[in-house]
Motif scaffolding. Structure first.
Motif, PDB file in Angstrom:
ATOM      1  N   VAL A 177      -7.354  -0.452  -3.662  1.00 28.73           N
ATOM      2  CA  VAL A 177      -7.124   0.146  -2.341  1.00 28.73           C
ATOM      3  C   VAL A 177      -8.004   1.376  -2.215  1.00 28.73           C
ATOM      4  O   VAL A 177      -7.878   2.318  -3.019  1.00 28.73           O
ATOM      5  N   ASP A 178      -8.890   1.367  -1.215  1.00 26.32           N
ATOM      6  CA  ASP A 178      -9.702   2.553  -0.933  1.00 26.32           C
ATOM      7  C   ASP A 178      -9.056   3.336   0.194  1.00 26.32           C
ATOM      8  O   ASP A 178      -8.686   2.771   1.231  1.00 26.32           O
ATOM      9  N   VAL A 179      -8.951   4.648   0.008  1.00 27.12           N
ATOM     10  CA  VAL A 179      -8.391   5.536   1.023  1.00 27.12           C
ATOM     11  C   VAL A 179      -9.520   6.422   1.528  1.00 27.12           C
ATOM     12  O   VAL A 179     -10.107   7.196   0.756  1.00 27.12           O
ATOM     13  N   LEU A 180      -9.843   6.284   2.815  1.00 24.77           N
ATOM     14  CA  LEU A 180     -11.018   6.964   3.371  1.00 24.77           C
ATOM     15  C   LEU A 180     -10.696   7.612   4.701  1.00 24.77           C
ATOM     16  O   LEU A 180      -9.898   7.078   5.482  1.00 24.77           O
ATOM     17  N   PRO A 181     -11.332   8.747   4.995  1.00 25.09           N
ATOM     18  CA  PRO A 181     -11.230   9.277   6.355  1.00 25.09           C
ATOM     19  C   PRO A 181     -11.887   8.318   7.337  1.00 25.09           C
ATOM     20  O   PRO A 181     -12.900   7.689   7.010  1.00 25.09           O
ATOM     21  N   ALA A 182     -11.314   8.196   8.526  1.00 23.78           N
ATOM     22  CA  ALA A 182     -11.875   7.294   9.528  1.00 23.78           C
ATOM     23  C   ALA A 182     -13.180   7.864  10.088  1.00 23.78           C
ATOM     24  O   ALA A 182     -13.446   9.066   9.981  1.00 23.78           O
ATOM     25  N   ILE A 183     -13.972   6.999  10.698  1.00 25.55           N
ATOM     26  CA  ILE A 183     -15.181   7.477  11.381  1.00 25.55           C
ATOM     27  C   ILE A 183     -14.738   7.941  12.755  1.00 25.55           C
ATOM     28  O   ILE A 183     -14.668   7.163  13.701  1.00 25.55           O
ATOM     29  N   SER A 184     -14.378   9.207  12.844  1.00 24.18           N
ATOM     30  CA  SER A 184     -13.910   9.753  14.123  1.00 24.18           C
ATOM     31  C   SER A 184     -14.167  11.236  14.095  1.00 24.18           C
ATOM     32  O   SER A 184     -14.600  11.786  13.089  1.00 24.18           O
ATOM     33  N   GLY A 185     -13.897  11.871  15.197  1.00 28.60           N
ATOM     34  CA  GLY A 185     -14.097  13.323  15.267  1.00 28.60           C
ATOM     35  C   GLY A 185     -15.089  13.674  16.347  1.00 28.60           C
ATOM     36  O   GLY A 185     -15.494  12.826  17.140  1.00 28.60           O
ATOM     37  N   PHE A 224      -8.293   0.413   2.899  1.00 24.53           N
ATOM     38  CA  PHE A 224      -8.909  -0.903   2.748  1.00 24.53           C
ATOM     39  C   PHE A 224      -8.359  -1.535   1.468  1.00 24.53           C
ATOM     40  O   PHE A 224      -8.349  -0.886   0.407  1.00 24.53           O
ATOM     41  N   VAL A 225      -7.925  -2.768   1.569  1.00 23.80           N
ATOM     42  CA  VAL A 225      -7.445  -3.503   0.398  1.00 23.80           C
ATOM     43  C   VAL A 225      -8.505  -4.549   0.058  1.00 23.80           C
ATOM     44  O   VAL A 225      -8.781  -5.445   0.875  1.00 23.80           O
ATOM     45  N   ASN A 226      -9.138  -4.379  -1.069  1.00 27.18           N
ATOM     46  CA  ASN A 226     -10.242  -5.264  -1.490  1.00 27.18           C
ATOM     47  C   ASN A 226     -11.309  -5.362  -0.397  1.00 27.18           C
ATOM     48  O   ASN A 226     -11.856  -6.429  -0.123  1.00 27.18           O
ATOM     49  N   GLY A 227     -11.563  -4.237   0.285  1.00 26.00           N
ATOM     50  CA  GLY A 227     -12.618  -4.197   1.291  1.00 26.00           C
ATOM     51  C   GLY A 227     -12.187  -4.588   2.680  1.00 26.00           C
ATOM     52  O   GLY A 227     -12.978  -4.490   3.626  1.00 26.00           O
ATOM     53  N   GLU A 228     -10.942  -5.012   2.855  1.00 27.91           N
ATOM     54  CA  GLU A 228     -10.463  -5.375   4.189  1.00 27.91           C
ATOM     55  C   GLU A 228      -9.469  -4.328   4.669  1.00 27.91           C
ATOM     56  O   GLU A 228      -8.582  -3.914   3.914  1.00 27.91           O
ATOM     57  N   GLN A 229      -9.638  -3.937   5.936  1.00 25.17           N
ATOM     58  CA  GLN A 229      -8.763  -2.882   6.450  1.00 25.17           C
ATOM     59  C   GLN A 229      -7.306  -3.320   6.411  1.00 25.17           C
ATOM     60  O   GLN A 229      -6.965  -4.444   6.812  1.00 25.17           O
ATOM     61  N   GLY A 230      -6.454  -2.447   5.921  1.00 22.00           N
ATOM     62  CA  GLY A 230      -5.034  -2.741   5.843  1.00 22.00           C
ATOM     63  C   GLY A 230      -4.220  -1.582   6.375  1.00 22.00           C
ATOM     64  O   GLY A 230      -4.734  -0.687   7.044  1.00 22.00           O
ATOM     65  N   GLY A 231      -2.936  -1.622   6.080  1.00 20.25           N
ATOM     66  CA  GLY A 231      -2.029  -0.569   6.508  1.00 20.25           C
ATOM     67  C   GLY A 231      -0.989  -0.331   5.441  1.00 20.25           C
ATOM     68  O   GLY A 231      -1.026  -0.940   4.355  1.00 20.25           O
ATOM     69  N   ALA A 232      -0.042   0.551   5.764  1.00 23.69           N
ATOM     70  CA  ALA A 232       0.967   0.923   4.778  1.00 23.69           C
ATOM     71  C   ALA A 232       1.737  -0.285   4.266  1.00 23.69           C
ATOM     72  O   ALA A 232       2.127  -0.344   3.099  1.00 23.69           O
ATOM     73  N   GLU A 233       1.947  -1.266   5.148  1.00 18.26           N
ATOM     74  CA  GLU A 233       2.798  -2.404   4.763  1.00 18.26           C
ATOM     75  C   GLU A 233       2.009  -3.569   4.157  1.00 18.26           C
ATOM     76  O   GLU A 233       2.599  -4.610   3.810  1.00 18.26           O
ATOM     77  N   THR A 234       0.702  -3.413   4.040  1.00 16.51           N
ATOM     78  CA  THR A 234      -0.095  -4.498   3.462  1.00 16.51           C
ATOM     79  C   THR A 234       0.330  -4.767   2.010  1.00 16.51           C
ATOM     80  O   THR A 234       0.453  -3.827   1.211  1.00 16.51           O
ATOM     81  N   ALA A 235       0.542  -6.021   1.721  1.00 19.50           N
ATOM     82  CA  ALA A 235       0.979  -6.398   0.361  1.00 19.50           C
ATOM     83  C   ALA A 235      -0.178  -6.277  -0.632  1.00 19.50           C
ATOM     84  O   ALA A 235      -1.340  -6.517  -0.280  1.00 19.50           O
ATOM     85  N   VAL A 248       0.839  -1.201   0.000  1.00 24.95           N
ATOM     86  CA  VAL A 248       0.000   0.000   0.000  1.00 24.95           C
ATOM     87  C   VAL A 248       0.875   1.252   0.000  1.00 24.95           C
ATOM     88  O   VAL A 248       0.613   2.219  -0.718  1.00 24.95           O
ATOM     89  N   ALA A 249       1.939   1.235   0.800  1.00 27.51           N
ATOM     90  CA  ALA A 249       2.827   2.398   0.859  1.00 27.51           C
ATOM     91  C   ALA A 249       3.417   2.701  -0.515  1.00 27.51           C
ATOM     92  O   ALA A 249       3.508   3.872  -0.920  1.00 27.51           O
ATOM     93  N   ASP A 250       3.794   1.660  -1.243  1.00 28.99           N
ATOM     94  CA  ASP A 250       4.338   1.875  -2.592  1.00 28.99           C
ATOM     95  C   ASP A 250       3.321   2.605  -3.462  1.00 28.99           C
ATOM     96  O   ASP A 250       3.660   3.556  -4.176  1.00 28.99           O
ATOM     97  N   LEU A 251       2.084   2.151  -3.393  1.00 32.01           N
ATOM     98  CA  LEU A 251       1.044   2.774  -4.233  1.00 32.01           C
ATOM     99  C   LEU A 251       0.815   4.227  -3.829  1.00 32.01           C
ATOM    100  O   LEU A 251       0.646   5.097  -4.692  1.00 32.01           O
TER     101      LEU A 251
END
Lengths: 355, 86
Positions: free
Chosen positions: B77-85, B59-70, B27-30
């Protein structure tokens, strides 16, 4: 007409009005975003705002007016690949050179712009200061919240960092030294106070007509320096509490200072449910209560460190402050009487005033 | 190539386009590729440390991931603001 730029937890509000009357909200920008601080550079007329998106991180923006097209400033970041990230930009201040601006942020960092706020550069000497490893963050983070130029001399600058004390430069920021002698950290054990560097300065200002004279609101204590911040004398006696955050000076009178005491660090509201500003006109020898027109019953307000500002000076001095209650109060007569400028805004983080 | 999807202000910063195809192993590469293609995105998703900002979810294919997710070429990869605030 006086302009107030009110940074709130839910956007920037531009207000305009005359002292004594209600101020009108003339614009809102960055709706929904925390606006830590916004100022108008009187030399260029440009507005510069610090916005910390909970999602996208801290950014600086600039525009010709509050309803204008805001552009993101460049260079407001720490070096890539390190162990730290910029958390927040706390304050923006005009420098003494043409086009020069300073911004202070968390973690204890100073940025300088030489083009009126479009591009910024990290001050490396402060960033790489050998004592940085020992700096301690205050409750609001390791915030560089006060930047105090020396009128007419761009090489001389003072900073305050919570909780890393006062910093001084005489060479335009190439080197920095501490200016903490006399500050007493009552929140530390007595035997740990001597030479302590974990000094929680809340606000710092310089007297324009006597630049060696400075005032400082501490985390317990109000102080004055007569030697440009090298040494400090406690002048808090006579206040209902010497705990508070904001500070303002009358540029026409180097013996003047205004503070807004809060009960204590464990109870950060106005004492006795009464909102009062305190004024000294004798460099802190005595303090006078200035509450005429302010809420005096069941009013437990919190005024943050950038919640108070002034415009004008002498008999034309206007003072304005906002609280986390969303109320903004003003005085058009140097604090003798007060009026309500606005109510029911989001929690106020900062107020800057100009005309 | 894997697909990075952004929306809201990130879409605006990325040239007004929500879908961006890049090659990368994580994910970080992308996200770095996205920054290279659209420098205005720099600092908005990844901070100076190279970490995904705390209140951004990927999210990678709908599953939460992180920078290091392959990731591989078929992933999105969906990049979304978290539900917070507040």
């Amino acid at each position: 007409m006086t302009e107030l730029l009110v940074g709130t937890r839910k956007g920037l509000f531009a207000l305009e009005g005359e002292p004594g009357g209600r101020f009108e909200v003339t614009a809102r920008a960055f709706a929904g975003e925390p606006v830590e601080y916004a100022m108008r550079d009187r030399r260029s007329g440009r507005l510069i705002a610090s916005v910390t998106s909970a999602f996208y991180g801290p950014k600086l923006w600039y525009a010709d007016g509050p309803t204008g097209e805001w552009q993101q400033a460049e260079g407001v970041a720490l070096p890539e690949g390190g162990e730290s990230a910029l958390e927040r930009v706390w304050v923006i201040v005009a420098g003494e050179s043409d086009g020069s601006l300073y911004a202070g942020g968390d973690p204890g960092v100073l940025f300088e712009s030489r083009d009126g706020g479009a591009t910024w550069e990290l001050n490396r000497a402060l960033w790489e200061h050998p004592t940085r490893e020992s700096w301690q963050a205050g409750g609001g983070g390791l915030c560089l919240h006060s930047i105090v130029p020396w009128p007419g001399d761009p090489d001389r600058l003072s900073l305050a960092i919570s909780a890393a004390g006062v910093w001084l430069t005489d060479d335009g920021g190439k080197t920095w030294r501490q200016g903490n002698e006399g500050l007493v950290a009552r929140y530390l054990p007595e035997e740990a106070r001597e030479g302590a560097t974990a000094l929680c300065v809340h606000r710092l200002h310089r007297a324009r007509r006597l630049p060696e004279r400075m005032f400082l609101q501490f985390h317990g204590g109000v102080y004055r320096s007569d030697d440009a911040g090298e040494t400090w004398t406690d002048i808090g006696a006579g206040l209902p509490s010497d705990f508070g955050f904001p500070l303002a000076l009358d540029p026409a009178d180097p013996d003047s200072a205004y503070v807004i005491p809060l009960v204590a660090d464990m109870d950060r509201v106005t004492p006795d449910g009464r909102v009062r500003v305190y004024e000294t006109r004798d460099a802190g020898a005595g303090w006078a209560e200035r509450g005429d027109g302010l809420p005096q019953q069941d009013a437990y307000l919190t005024v943050l460190r950038h919640g108070l500002d002034r415009t004008g000076d002498g008999s034309s001095l206007e003072l304005y402050f906002g609280a986390t209650s969303g109320d903004v109060f003003g005085s058009g007569d140097a604090g003798a009487s007060w009026f309500t400028a606005a109510t029911r805004l989001p929690p106020v983080l900062s107020v800057t005033a100009g005309d | 190539m894997a697909l990075v999807r952004v929306r809201g202000p990130l879409k605006q910063l990325a040239g007004g386009c929500s879908d961006h195809a890049f090659e990368g192993a994580t994910v970080a590469d992308l996200l770095h590729e996205l920054e290279r293609a659209h420098p205005a995105v720099g600092g908005w998703i990844l901070d100076e440390r190279g970490l995904v900002r705390r209140h951004i979810n990927v999210f990678v294919n709908g599953e939460q991931g992180g920078a290091e997710t392959a990731v591989d070429a078929a992933d999105h990869v969906d990049v979304l603001p978290a539900i917070s605030g507040g």
